[in-house]
Design a protein around this motif. Sequence first.
Motif, PDB file in Angstrom:
ATOM      1  N   PRO A  85       1.228  -2.705   5.313  1.00 32.32           N
ATOM      2  CA  PRO A  85       0.492  -2.511   6.565  1.00 32.32           C
ATOM      3  C   PRO A  85       0.552  -3.769   7.413  1.00 32.32           C
ATOM      4  N   ARG A  86       0.613  -3.596   8.720  1.00 35.85           N
ATOM      5  CA  ARG A  86       0.725  -4.739   9.631  1.00 35.85           C
ATOM      6  C   ARG A  86      -0.637  -5.220  10.143  1.00 35.85           C
ATOM      7  N   GLN A  98       1.573   0.392  10.315  1.00 38.30           N
ATOM      8  CA  GLN A  98       2.383   0.177   9.122  1.00 38.30           C
ATOM      9  C   GLN A  98       3.722  -0.444   9.509  1.00 38.30           C
ATOM     10  N   SER A  99       4.366  -1.053   8.561  1.00 36.66           N
ATOM     11  CA  SER A  99       5.713  -1.563   8.761  1.00 36.66           C
ATOM     12  C   SER A  99       6.656  -0.378   8.961  1.00 36.66           C
TER      13      SER A  99
END
Length: 184
Positions: A139-140, A131-132
């Motif tokens: 979400p990354r 997640q960021s």
Amino acid sequence: MQILLKISRLIDFLNEWVGRLAYGLVLLMVGIGVWNVIGRYLGRYLGESLTSNVFIEMQWYLFAIIFLLGAAYALKHDEHVRVDLFYKDWSQKKKALANLIGTFLFLLPFCAMAIYFSWNPILNSWKILEQSPDPDGLPRYPIKSIVIISFALLFLQGISEAIKNWVILKSSPQNLPVEDTHEL
């Protein structure tokens, strides 16, 4: 040779479709960017937050998607940066040879290395559902996956360009296309 050209056309069709999708995302990115600016100033005036990190990160993600997915499209349309000091005056066959050498010595190995070295970090990102770190961030892991997708598309477009350049090299001078060689 016709089978190779058919493969080239399929790759070109795929990257044309993906490139046009990226074009469409530009409008969405600009719209979100405009909202980020208007919302920030209007929110200050109203004393209420009208934007969030979701919109800011969404704008960043869209920019990354457009840039990454546009690379193969740009290659297909011969829009990449090129130093044309000598190249512009070369014959079609000499250009095709230079493009073929560049594709096999630089483009394809670079794409393969980018996929290889990004594979594990992206896989790890999916494993932990990264997640960021910012509040309300996105979400990354999905955006990181675009890296592999973009280099795979660029690799495929490199194959397509290599096929077209190979056809030019193998063609007799009277059969060479007069127009753009990238539309074979």
